[in-house]
Design a protein around this motif. Structure first.
Motif, PDB file in Angstrom:
ATOM      1  N   SER A  23      -7.394  -3.769  -4.868  1.00  0.00           N
ATOM      2  CA  SER A  23      -6.181  -2.961  -4.970  1.00  0.00           C
ATOM      3  C   SER A  23      -6.204  -2.225  -6.303  1.00  0.00           C
ATOM      4  CB  SER A  23      -4.961  -3.881  -4.899  1.00  0.00           C
ATOM      5  OG  SER A  23      -3.781  -3.159  -5.155  1.00  0.00           O
ATOM      6  N   GLN A  55      -8.109  -4.612  -8.816  1.00  0.00           N
ATOM      7  CA  GLN A  55      -7.907  -6.051  -8.856  1.00  0.00           C
ATOM      8  C   GLN A  55      -8.139  -6.591  -7.456  1.00  0.00           C
ATOM      9  OE1 GLN A  55      -6.755  -8.414 -11.324  1.00  0.00           O
ATOM     10  NE2 GLN A  55      -7.211  -9.835  -9.642  1.00  0.00           N
ATOM     11  N   MET A  99      -0.364  -5.958   2.905  1.00  0.00           N
ATOM     12  CA  MET A  99      -0.174  -6.320   1.491  1.00  0.00           C
ATOM     13  C   MET A  99      -1.325  -7.194   1.009  1.00  0.00           C
ATOM     14  SD  MET A  99       2.489  -9.481   1.242  1.00  0.00           S
ATOM     15  CE  MET A  99       3.801  -9.020   2.330  1.00  0.00           C
ATOM     16  N   GLY A 100      -1.474  -7.264  -0.303  1.00  0.00           N
ATOM     17  CA  GLY A 100      -2.458  -8.162  -0.899  1.00  0.00           C
ATOM     18  C   GLY A 100      -1.811  -8.914  -2.038  1.00  0.00           C
ATOM     19  N   LEU A 101      -2.233 -10.139  -2.255  1.00  0.00           N
ATOM     20  CA  LEU A 101      -1.590 -10.970  -3.286  1.00  0.00           C
ATOM     21  C   LEU A 101      -2.443 -11.099  -4.529  1.00  0.00           C
ATOM     22  CD1 LEU A 101       0.029 -13.978  -1.437  1.00  0.00           C
ATOM     23  CD2 LEU A 101       0.905 -11.698  -1.882  1.00  0.00           C
ATOM     24  N   GLN A 102      -1.797 -10.924  -5.658  1.00  0.00           N
ATOM     25  CA  GLN A 102      -2.464 -11.123  -6.943  1.00  0.00           C
ATOM     26  C   GLN A 102      -1.835 -12.324  -7.616  1.00  0.00           C
ATOM     27  OE1 GLN A 102      -1.866  -7.998  -9.769  1.00  0.00           O
ATOM     28  NE2 GLN A 102      -3.107  -8.997 -11.329  1.00  0.00           N
ATOM     29  N   LEU A 129      -7.758 -14.834   5.773  1.00  0.00           N
ATOM     30  CA  LEU A 129      -7.536 -14.439   4.391  1.00  0.00           C
ATOM     31  C   LEU A 129      -8.851 -14.327   3.633  1.00  0.00           C
ATOM     32  CD1 LEU A 129      -4.439 -16.585   3.419  1.00  0.00           C
ATOM     33  CD2 LEU A 129      -4.519 -14.160   3.979  1.00  0.00           C
ATOM     34  N   THR A 147       0.820  -1.219   0.000  1.00  0.00           N
ATOM     35  CA  THR A 147       0.000   0.000   0.000  1.00  0.00           C
ATOM     36  C   THR A 147       0.852   1.266   0.000  1.00  0.00           C
ATOM     37  OG1 THR A 147      -0.107  -0.133   2.391  1.00  0.00           O
ATOM     38  CG2 THR A 147      -1.934  -1.088   1.171  1.00  0.00           C
ATOM     39  N   ARG A 176     -14.763 -17.893  -0.094  1.00  0.00           N
ATOM     40  CA  ARG A 176     -14.008 -19.139   0.060  1.00  0.00           C
ATOM     41  C   ARG A 176     -14.708 -20.223  -0.743  1.00  0.00           C
ATOM     42  NH1 ARG A 176     -10.322 -19.275   3.601  1.00  0.00           N
ATOM     43  NH2 ARG A 176      -9.990 -17.258   4.527  1.00  0.00           N
ATOM     44  N   ARG A 220     -10.855  -8.670 -11.588  1.00  0.00           N
ATOM     45  CA  ARG A 220     -10.531  -7.375 -12.198  1.00  0.00           C
ATOM     46  C   ARG A 220     -11.840  -6.643 -12.470  1.00  0.00           C
ATOM     47  NH1 ARG A 220      -5.913  -5.085 -14.998  1.00  0.00           N
ATOM     48  NH2 ARG A 220      -4.742  -6.684 -13.915  1.00  0.00           N
ATOM     49  N   GLU A 279      -3.045 -19.218  -1.141  1.00  0.00           N
ATOM     50  CA  GLU A 279      -3.245 -19.306   0.307  1.00  0.00           C
ATOM     51  C   GLU A 279      -1.907 -19.524   1.017  1.00  0.00           C
ATOM     52  OE1 GLU A 279      -6.697 -20.010   3.144  1.00  0.00           O
ATOM     53  OE2 GLU A 279      -6.628 -19.362   1.085  1.00  0.00           O
ATOM     54  N   ILE A 320     -10.624 -22.475   0.938  1.00  0.00           N
ATOM     55  CA  ILE A 320      -9.529 -21.732   0.311  1.00  0.00           C
ATOM     56  C   ILE A 320     -10.082 -20.414  -0.239  1.00  0.00           C
ATOM     57  CG2 ILE A 320      -7.844 -21.766  -1.563  1.00  0.00           C
ATOM     58  CD1 ILE A 320      -7.152 -23.814   0.500  1.00  0.00           C
ATOM     59  N   ALA A 321      -9.368 -19.308   0.034  1.00  0.00           N
ATOM     60  CA  ALA A 321      -9.806 -17.994  -0.458  1.00  0.00           C
ATOM     61  C   ALA A 321      -9.912 -18.012  -1.984  1.00  0.00           C
ATOM     62  CB  ALA A 321      -8.825 -16.920  -0.002  1.00  0.00           C
ATOM     63  N   ARG A 322     -11.082 -17.701  -2.474  1.00  0.00           N
ATOM     64  CA  ARG A 322     -11.346 -17.859  -3.898  1.00  0.00           C
ATOM     65  C   ARG A 322     -12.592 -17.060  -4.256  1.00  0.00           C
ATOM     66  NH1 ARG A 322     -11.089 -24.030  -6.243  1.00  0.00           N
ATOM     67  NH2 ARG A 322     -10.679 -23.453  -8.391  1.00  0.00           N
ATOM     68  N   VAL A 359      -7.251  -8.835  -4.569  1.00  0.00           N
ATOM     69  CA  VAL A 359      -6.029  -9.531  -4.181  1.00  0.00           C
ATOM     70  C   VAL A 359      -6.271 -10.265  -2.868  1.00  0.00           C
ATOM     71  CG1 VAL A 359      -4.531  -7.925  -5.390  1.00  0.00           C
ATOM     72  CG2 VAL A 359      -5.093  -7.482  -3.012  1.00  0.00           C
ATOM     73  N   VAL A 360      -5.597 -11.381  -2.681  1.00  0.00           N
ATOM     74  CA  VAL A 360      -5.724 -12.164  -1.451  1.00  0.00           C
ATOM     75  C   VAL A 360      -5.028 -11.414  -0.316  1.00  0.00           C
ATOM     76  CG1 VAL A 360      -5.133 -14.319  -0.300  1.00  0.00           C
ATOM     77  CG2 VAL A 360      -5.828 -14.343  -2.705  1.00  0.00           C
ATOM     78  N   ALA A 361      -5.738 -11.165   0.760  1.00  0.00           N
ATOM     79  CA  ALA A 361      -5.169 -10.388   1.860  1.00  0.00           C
ATOM     80  C   ALA A 361      -5.939 -10.712   3.146  1.00  0.00           C
ATOM     81  CB  ALA A 361      -5.266  -8.895   1.556  1.00  0.00           C
ATOM     82  N   PRO A 362      -5.325 -10.414   4.305  1.00  0.00           N
ATOM     83  CA  PRO A 362      -6.071 -10.576   5.556  1.00  0.00           C
ATOM     84  C   PRO A 362      -7.252  -9.612   5.569  1.00  0.00           C
ATOM     85  CG  PRO A 362      -3.727 -10.198   5.969  1.00  0.00           C
ATOM     86  CD  PRO A 362      -3.967  -9.917   4.527  1.00  0.00           C
ATOM     87  N   LEU A 418      -7.422  -2.380  -0.260  1.00  0.00           N
ATOM     88  CA  LEU A 418      -6.055  -2.336   0.233  1.00  0.00           C
ATOM     89  C   LEU A 418      -5.647  -0.862   0.174  1.00  0.00           C
ATOM     90  CD1 LEU A 418      -4.013  -4.696   0.875  1.00  0.00           C
ATOM     91  CD2 LEU A 418      -3.138  -4.348  -1.425  1.00  0.00           C
TER      92      LEU A 418
END
Lengths: 387, 130
Positions: free
Chosen positions: B125, B109, A307-310, B120, A229, B18, B60, A291, B23-25, B111-114, B98
């Protein structure tokens, strides 16, 4: 270019093949690269592009020192983008720290003078946000760098063209042995005095067409992007939290611009996510991988927990059975040469692999004390080895 | 408390961010008859009554509206931007962001995040690359 030099056909326009082609052209050969897609269009273009010298074995270091020098030259002379972000290995065990000390000594012996061990406090001070409470030490090579696989191959393609060589888009689908070798590429026959199989994950298939066996294990590896961020106040080095010979996958990450990281799982051990057909694998990231990456990255970078994951993509590691590249003639005196098996470090090794392969193909001999140890014949006795 | 409605669960009580394995999806669905898409997953199409099949959403999309949450609910340790996003595949999805710079009209987009209690999930973002 010489009009009399030997005709060298290189199959595969990835890092290994393009490097071989440029080196062969410099040795006076007339070089043609046959590539199904475009230079760097296979696994090379999917690579994280990391270059490091942080190894303890003299051969591993020698190949990487040569490659690092070549990378610096490509940057200085041909404007290849190279980002010097440094490479940091993390140790969690005394035996890893001892291995790191041996690596520093070997790197120093081979001229990488700035490599050194960092203690926990210095790692914490240099790289805020990185969790170090379980870290004993770090192996730090500040001069290590990364580049882009596509651009690397593009620069080599330009150099090859300047030297009179060419890249032909097409797939090798037939072969007649003899002098010269004849390759059928999308139905058209081409003559060559020597043939280099540099087809990476497709090398076993090319070997079948050419009549030699390429012992190889192909693994699928994924990478993803971490969005931050805010910009980091330092350039994130390539952090490798994987212990050599540990038999497990380790997380790695490096800077990708100011506010992003590239991250993945690496191993130099073989046997994770093995695939049979390089044309039939999932190029997308698995949700389970995302994950796992989120857990591991948040664990290692608690200071960047917003952070976030793409998801990124998956590419292929073409491993030889012992994890070292296979470079040299398929049998003594043969004019069919292998330049493949770089596993997860093929882009890193490609400058050195290409020089050796070119010398074998053009001169029939390679001027390096290490050339012998990379020959295909080391697998000759193994089940399914080269013949 | 009874009748607790959580924005991150569907009417069947399943977490919407999930899959069935936890699983985060971002799992939506698409109608095999008319092609309409939905998020969360549906089994019957609201448009034509056809059958929906699962559809993985790429995450997206374009921000339809965004707001700041200054007084966050339990499980969030700080305030956050909250966005309503029109995904490229069609569904309109609500979710936290984010950082605090997401605005209406932006490309984002997921994004996987806490998200909540460190679990998760997805946040939106800004898309900074081309």
């Amino acid at each position: 270019m010489s009009t009399q030099g030997p005709r060298i056909a290189v199959i595969g326009g990835g890092a290994a093949g393009m490097s071989t082609a440029v080196h062969a052209a410099r040795l006076g050969a007339r070089v043609t690269v046959f590539e199904t897609r475009y230079p760097g269009g296979g696994s090379t273009g999917l690579s994280a592009g990391v270059f490091t010298t942080t190894y303890s074995d003299p051969l591993d270091v020698a190949l990487r020192v040569e490659s690092a020098r070549a990378l610096a030259e490509l940057h200085a002379d041909h404007a290849l983008p190279v980002i010097v972000n440094g490479f940091l290995r993390l140790s969690h065990r005394d035996e890893d720290t001892q291995l790191f000390a041996a690596a520093v000594a070997e790197q120093h012996r081979q001229g990488v003078e700035d490599a050194r061990l960092l203690d926990r406090d210095e790692i914490a001070r240099r790289f805020p946000g990185l969790r170090v409470d379980d870290v004993l030490s770090g192996l730090w090579a500040p001069g290590d760098a990364y580049t882009d696989g596509h651009l690397l191959c593009s620069v080599w393609a330009e150099l090859l063209t300047e030297l009179g060589g060419q890249v032909i888009r097409g797939t090798v689908d037939g072969y007649r042995g003899g002098a010269p070798h004849q390759l059928r590429v999308d139905g058209t026959w081409h003559d060559a005095d020597a043939v280099v199989n540099a087809a990476g994950a497709w090398a076993p298939r090319v070997g079948e067409i050419l009549g030699h066996h390429v012992p190889m294990v192909i693994e699928r590896h994924q990478l993803c992007f971490a969005h931050l961020t805010r910009p980091l106040e330092y350039l994130m080095p390539t952090v490798m939290d994987y212990a050599q010979g540990s038999g497990r996958l380790g997380v790695y990450f490096r800077a990708e611009g100011e506010q992003r990281l590239v991250a993945g799982l690496h191993s130099n051990d073989i046997g994770f996510d093995v695939i049979e057909d390089p044309d039939d694998f999932s190029a997308a990231c698995d949700p389970e991988f995302m994950e796992q990456m989120a857990e591991q990255l948040l664990d290692r970078l608690p200071g960047l927990d917003d952070m976030g994951l793409q998801e990124g993509y998956a590419g292929l590691y073409p491993y030889s059975p012992d994890g070292r590249p296979i470079v040299g003639p398929v049998s003594d005196g043969a004019t069919v040469v292998l330049a493949t098996g770089g596993g997860g470090v093929g882009v890193n090794l490609s400058p050195a692999m290409g020089r050796l392969a070119a010398e074998w193909a053009v001169n029939g001999a390679a001027a390096s004390e290490h050339a012998e140890s990379l020959l295909p014949r080391r697998f000759a006795d193994a089940k399914g080895g080269a013949r | 408390m009874t009748g607790d409605v959580r924005f991150d669960h569907d009417l069947a009580g399943r977490p919407v961010y999930r899959d069935d394995e936890g699983i985060a999806r971002l799992l939506g669905s698409r109608c095999g008859n008319c092609g309409a898409t939905a998020f969360p997953r549906r089994t019957v199409c609201l448009e034509c009554g056809g059958d929906h099949a699962p559809l993985e959403l790429r995450g997206r999309g374009t921000v339809h509206a965004a707001a700041s949450v200054g007084n966050p609910p339990a499980g969030f340790d700080r305030g956050f931007r909250y966005a309503c996003v029109d995904l490229a595949e069609g569904p309109r999805v609500l979710g936290p962001c984010l950082g605090d710079a997401v605005e209406q009209g932006q490309q984002v987009q997921a994004v996987v995040a806490p998200v909540r209690d460190g679990e998760l999930g997805f946040r939106f973002s800004e898309v900074r690359d081309a």
